[in-house]
Design a protein around this motif. Structure first.
Motif, PDB file in Angstrom:
ATOM      1  N   LYS A  17       0.835  -1.205   0.000  1.00  0.00           N
ATOM      2  CA  LYS A  17       0.000   0.000   0.000  1.00  0.00           C
ATOM      3  C   LYS A  17       0.869   1.255   0.000  1.00  0.00           C
ATOM      4  O   LYS A  17       0.577   2.228  -0.718  1.00  0.00           O
ATOM      5  CB  LYS A  17      -0.919  -0.013   1.225  1.00  0.00           C
ATOM      6  CG  LYS A  17      -1.898   1.148   1.274  1.00  0.00           C
ATOM      7  CD  LYS A  17      -2.820   1.034   2.484  1.00  0.00           C
ATOM      8  CE  LYS A  17      -3.789   2.214   2.543  1.00  0.00           C
ATOM      9  NZ  LYS A  17      -4.698   2.105   3.719  1.00  0.00           N
ATOM     10  N   ALA A  18       1.940   1.236   0.773  1.00  0.00           N
ATOM     11  CA  ALA A  18       2.835   2.390   0.830  1.00  0.00           C
ATOM     12  C   ALA A  18       3.545   2.609  -0.501  1.00  0.00           C
ATOM     13  O   ALA A  18       3.758   3.754  -0.929  1.00  0.00           O
ATOM     14  CB  ALA A  18       3.852   2.202   1.946  1.00  0.00           C
ATOM     15  N   LEU A  19       3.903   1.515  -1.171  1.00  0.00           N
ATOM     16  CA  LEU A  19       4.550   1.633  -2.479  1.00  0.00           C
ATOM     17  C   LEU A  19       3.597   2.234  -3.512  1.00  0.00           C
ATOM     18  O   LEU A  19       4.001   3.071  -4.336  1.00  0.00           O
ATOM     19  CB  LEU A  19       5.045   0.259  -2.947  1.00  0.00           C
ATOM     20  CG  LEU A  19       6.126  -0.390  -2.078  1.00  0.00           C
ATOM     21  CD1 LEU A  19       6.426  -1.793  -2.564  1.00  0.00           C
ATOM     22  CD2 LEU A  19       7.398   0.453  -2.056  1.00  0.00           C
ATOM     23  N   GLU A  20       2.350   1.819  -3.456  1.00  0.00           N
ATOM     24  CA  GLU A  20       1.353   2.393  -4.367  1.00  0.00           C
ATOM     25  C   GLU A  20       1.134   3.872  -4.058  1.00  0.00           C
ATOM     26  O   GLU A  20       0.885   4.678  -4.959  1.00  0.00           O
ATOM     27  CB  GLU A  20       0.037   1.625  -4.272  1.00  0.00           C
ATOM     28  CG  GLU A  20       0.094   0.223  -4.858  1.00  0.00           C
ATOM     29  CD  GLU A  20       0.466   0.224  -6.339  1.00  0.00           C
ATOM     30  OE1 GLU A  20      -0.033   1.102  -7.084  1.00  0.00           O
ATOM     31  OE2 GLU A  20       1.284  -0.639  -6.740  1.00  0.00           O
ATOM     32  N   HIS A  21       1.264   4.233  -2.779  1.00  0.00           N
ATOM     33  CA  HIS A  21       1.090   5.630  -2.392  1.00  0.00           C
ATOM     34  C   HIS A  21       2.221   6.489  -2.975  1.00  0.00           C
ATOM     35  O   HIS A  21       1.984   7.655  -3.352  1.00  0.00           O
ATOM     36  CB  HIS A  21       1.060   5.764  -0.875  1.00  0.00           C
ATOM     37  CG  HIS A  21       0.794   7.165  -0.398  1.00  0.00           C
ATOM     38  ND1 HIS A  21      -0.413   7.805  -0.616  1.00  0.00           N
ATOM     39  CD2 HIS A  21       1.583   8.044   0.267  1.00  0.00           C
ATOM     40  CE1 HIS A  21      -0.355   9.027  -0.100  1.00  0.00           C
ATOM     41  NE2 HIS A  21       0.838   9.196   0.445  1.00  0.00           N
ATOM     42  N   LEU A  22       3.429   5.940  -3.045  1.00  0.00           N
ATOM     43  CA  LEU A  22       4.528   6.676  -3.660  1.00  0.00           C
ATOM     44  C   LEU A  22       4.220   6.989  -5.123  1.00  0.00           C
ATOM     45  O   LEU A  22       4.507   8.094  -5.614  1.00  0.00           O
ATOM     46  CB  LEU A  22       5.833   5.876  -3.563  1.00  0.00           C
ATOM     47  CG  LEU A  22       6.402   5.639  -2.163  1.00  0.00           C
ATOM     48  CD1 LEU A  22       7.683   4.809  -2.248  1.00  0.00           C
ATOM     49  CD2 LEU A  22       6.677   6.950  -1.441  1.00  0.00           C
ATOM     50  N   LYS A  23       3.625   6.032  -5.817  1.00  0.00           N
ATOM     51  CA  LYS A  23       3.229   6.270  -7.210  1.00  0.00           C
ATOM     52  C   LYS A  23       2.119   7.309  -7.286  1.00  0.00           C
ATOM     53  O   LYS A  23       2.133   8.186  -8.167  1.00  0.00           O
ATOM     54  CB  LYS A  23       2.761   4.961  -7.854  1.00  0.00           C
ATOM     55  CG  LYS A  23       3.829   3.893  -7.972  1.00  0.00           C
ATOM     56  CD  LYS A  23       3.244   2.637  -8.606  1.00  0.00           C
ATOM     57  CE  LYS A  23       4.233   1.489  -8.604  1.00  0.00           C
ATOM     58  NZ  LYS A  23       3.658   0.258  -9.181  1.00  0.00           N
ATOM     59  N   LEU A  24       1.180   7.211  -6.371  1.00  0.00           N
ATOM     60  CA  LEU A  24       0.067   8.165  -6.354  1.00  0.00           C
ATOM     61  C   LEU A  24       0.575   9.585  -6.130  1.00  0.00           C
ATOM     62  O   LEU A  24       0.087  10.538  -6.770  1.00  0.00           O
ATOM     63  CB  LEU A  24      -0.932   7.781  -5.267  1.00  0.00           C
ATOM     64  CG  LEU A  24      -2.128   8.730  -5.089  1.00  0.00           C
ATOM     65  CD1 LEU A  24      -2.969   8.773  -6.370  1.00  0.00           C
ATOM     66  CD2 LEU A  24      -2.989   8.284  -3.902  1.00  0.00           C
ATOM     67  N   GLN A  25       1.536   9.749  -5.241  1.00  0.00           N
ATOM     68  CA  GLN A  25       2.100  11.073  -4.991  1.00  0.00           C
ATOM     69  C   GLN A  25       2.743  11.654  -6.249  1.00  0.00           C
ATOM     70  O   GLN A  25       2.613  12.857  -6.534  1.00  0.00           O
ATOM     71  CB  GLN A  25       3.138  10.998  -3.865  1.00  0.00           C
ATOM     72  CG  GLN A  25       2.537  10.828  -2.479  1.00  0.00           C
ATOM     73  CD  GLN A  25       3.605  10.746  -1.413  1.00  0.00           C
ATOM     74  OE1 GLN A  25       4.598  10.023  -1.538  1.00  0.00           O
ATOM     75  NE2 GLN A  25       3.413  11.483  -0.330  1.00  0.00           N
ATOM     76  N   ALA A  26       3.431  10.793  -7.010  1.00  0.00           N
ATOM     77  CA  ALA A  26       4.030  11.251  -8.263  1.00  0.00           C
ATOM     78  C   ALA A  26       2.953  11.704  -9.243  1.00  0.00           C
ATOM     79  O   ALA A  26       3.086  12.732  -9.919  1.00  0.00           O
ATOM     80  CB  ALA A  26       4.878  10.133  -8.877  1.00  0.00           C
ATOM     81  N   LYS A  27       1.891  10.927  -9.324  1.00  0.00           N
ATOM     82  CA  LYS A  27       0.790  11.263 -10.230  1.00  0.00           C
ATOM     83  C   LYS A  27       0.131  12.575  -9.809  1.00  0.00           C
ATOM     84  O   LYS A  27      -0.218  13.420 -10.656  1.00  0.00           O
ATOM     85  CB  LYS A  27      -0.227  10.116 -10.248  1.00  0.00           C
ATOM     86  CG  LYS A  27      -1.334  10.274 -11.271  1.00  0.00           C
ATOM     87  CD  LYS A  27      -2.299   9.111 -11.241  1.00  0.00           C
ATOM     88  CE  LYS A  27      -1.683   7.852 -11.758  1.00  0.00           C
ATOM     89  NZ  LYS A  27      -2.685   6.751 -11.909  1.00  0.00           N
ATOM     90  N   GLN A  28      -0.048  12.771  -8.506  1.00  0.00           N
ATOM     91  CA  GLN A  28      -0.661  14.009  -8.022  1.00  0.00           C
ATOM     92  C   GLN A  28       0.237  15.216  -8.312  1.00  0.00           C
ATOM     93  O   GLN A  28      -0.273  16.294  -8.647  1.00  0.00           O
ATOM     94  CB  GLN A  28      -0.935  13.886  -6.524  1.00  0.00           C
ATOM     95  CG  GLN A  28      -2.052  12.912  -6.183  1.00  0.00           C
ATOM     96  CD  GLN A  28      -2.187  12.660  -4.689  1.00  0.00           C
ATOM     97  OE1 GLN A  28      -1.231  12.870  -3.924  1.00  0.00           O
ATOM     98  NE2 GLN A  28      -3.346  12.206  -4.267  1.00  0.00           N
TER      99      GLN A  28
END
Length: 475
Positions: A459-470
């Motif tokens: 979940k934390a790894l996916e959040h890192l990707k989400l932050q990049a997208k945001q």
């Protein structure tokens, strides 16, 4: 009638002490299948105890009787191995792209890359700052090793390099790199004379640094290896070494009859295994490694079939970085049908050299060329794509994994700190759902990453990707 068992006071005290004297750790991984990167052996049901980014104990589950930790990871049925290294990346594009480049750092971790080697560009000052901030734990990203600005000739095509035209300038440039505390030195040849190139390689080796780079087409690959080059960046030079007419090609490039681009089709038609193996063995004897960076060649070769405009990863890249991709795309789109066929054939022939290189004993180091300018070579993801090419063209899964876990530390002199999950090693670790020794694509079944004493679950790894997208969507 109840039976009352009376234990000796010494046993009671010993048991109490065992409980009260549990050592405090930061992270414990339990029930893991641990992969030995040297042998491919898997040891089941292992516990790994981590404190201050270092593995302090490893063994069976009985370690939980001796250690406690704030973070406990259940790795039942999963595969645990050292983190992946991408040994050829770039951060660049000018000061206006510093923030966009910095945003790439967490993406490497999101794909299980715990270490990168920056192979020079025009943001060296920022990269050196990031290196220290990551090491201090104040910035999220992979461990960075960097060359700083690379050595080049006057009026080079590359931004941010150290341009030298004389021996005195070359010595001064190396002095500057030493003062910057770089981790290795890189050299390229777009404007550097062959004579000064060889002098620079020898001088860098005198000073105790590793040196890697491009190779002037006017010099033979073995001559450059004999001079002391530690790593060849890009597989194209191994293609040149494999040509039975390399000496003739070098002479024609030196005299101006041929250019780099006009020489490539001729070289491709003259690949000879006996020639290749003879020269590759010279490289192996000299401990000259190769960083193939094949993913970029594959992308460019087939860009007429896949323009990458639908790639999900584009959502993670800032608009400035995406704009730097266009020059390679425009150049490839100008190719004639004959040139398109040639570039595909050249990629295949180059990739097919991998087993020969391995057989000769040359160290193959995984790297991608990810970063600005290099179209659709995506930070993090591209290393998995590079490993897939290694596997597709004849390396075993274990050999492929070794290129991304052992070869990089070996080049940088960091074998004692990395390469395995033994006591005393740095705890850069990835956790996979599936066995990568069965199928190299299983490196993408990422369940968790440990880097700089932090555990990132899926979940934390996916959040890192989400932050990049945001970040990109807010531009």
């Amino acid at each position: 009638m109840k039976l009352i068992l009376i234990l000796p006071i010494t046993l009671i005290l010993a048991a109490c002490n065992q409980v009260t004297q549990k050592q405090q750790a930061d992270i414990i991984i339990n029930h893991a299948n641990v992969i030995n990167m040297m042998t491919g052996q898997i040891t089941a049901n292992q516990s790994i105890v981590i404190k201050n980014s270092t593995i302090v104990a490893r063994g069976g589950n009985e370690l939980n009787l001796r250690y406690s930790a704030t973070s406990q990871i259940d790795a039942s049925g999963q595969y645990v191995m050292p983190g992946l290294w991408d040994m050829h990346v770039h951060f660049g594009g000018g000061e206006q792209l510093i923030t966009e480049n910095k945003q790439l750092l967490p993406l490497y971790l999101a794909y299980g890359i715990t270490t990168v080697r920056d192979a020079a560009a025009d943001l060296s000052e920022s990269v050196l700052q990031w290196r220290e901030q990551i090491n201090q734990g104040t910035l999220i990203g992979p461990t960075i090793y960097t060359s700083g600005p690379k050595l080049e000739g006057k009026d080079s095509i590359w931004p941010g390099d150290l341009e030298v035209e004389t021996s005195a300038e070359m010595h001064a440039a190396i002095d500057k790199l030493e003062a910057m505390n770089v981790d290795f030195i890189k050299i390229t040849d777009s404007a550097l004379t062959p004579q000064l190139y060889l002098q620079a390689v020898k001088e860098v080796k005198k000073r105790g640094y590793q040196i890697s780079g491009h190779i002037p087409f006017s010099l033979s690959v073995t001559d450059v290896s004999n001079a002391g080059l530690d790593a060849i960046e890009h597989m194209t030079y191994m293609l040149k070494a494999a040509a039975d007419n390399e000496q003739e090609i070098s002479a024609k490039v030196k005299s101006g009859i041929l250019s780099y681009s006009s020489a490539l089709p001729i070289i491709t038609e003259h690949v000879d295994k006996a020639t290749a193996m003879k020269k590759y063995r010279v490289l192996a004897k000299n401990n000259t490694a190769v960083v193939p960076t094949l993913i970029g060649g594959q992308i460019t070769a087939y860009i007429d079939e896949n323009d990458h405009q639908q790639d999900e990863y584009l959502n993670y890249l800032g608009k400035g970085l995406k704009a730097t991709y266009q020059w390679r795309v425009d150049r490839a789109n100008k190719d004639t049908p004959e040139q398109i066929t040639q570039r595909k054939e050249r990629f295949i022939k180059t990739a097919k050299l991998l087993p020969w290189v391995q057989q000769a004993g040359v160290s193959i180091i995984a790297g991608t060329d990810a970063g600005f300018l290099n179209s659709y070579i995506y930070p993090g993801l591209s290393l998995h794509q590079e490993l897939a090419i290694f596997s597709d063209y004849g390396l075993t899964p274990l050999q492929t994994l070794q290129s991304a876990t052992i070869a990089g530390p070996k080049f940088l002199g960091k074998t004692q700190q990395f390469t395995s999950l033994e006591v005393g090693k740095v705890a850069d670790i990835i956790i996979l759902a599936r066995n990568p020794l069965v199928d190299i694509s299983n490196t993408q079944s990422l369940q968790g990453v440990i880097s700089h004493n932090r555990y990132y679950n899926k979940k934390a790894l996916e959040h890192l990707k989400l932050q990049a997208k945001q970040f990109v969507s807010s531009q």
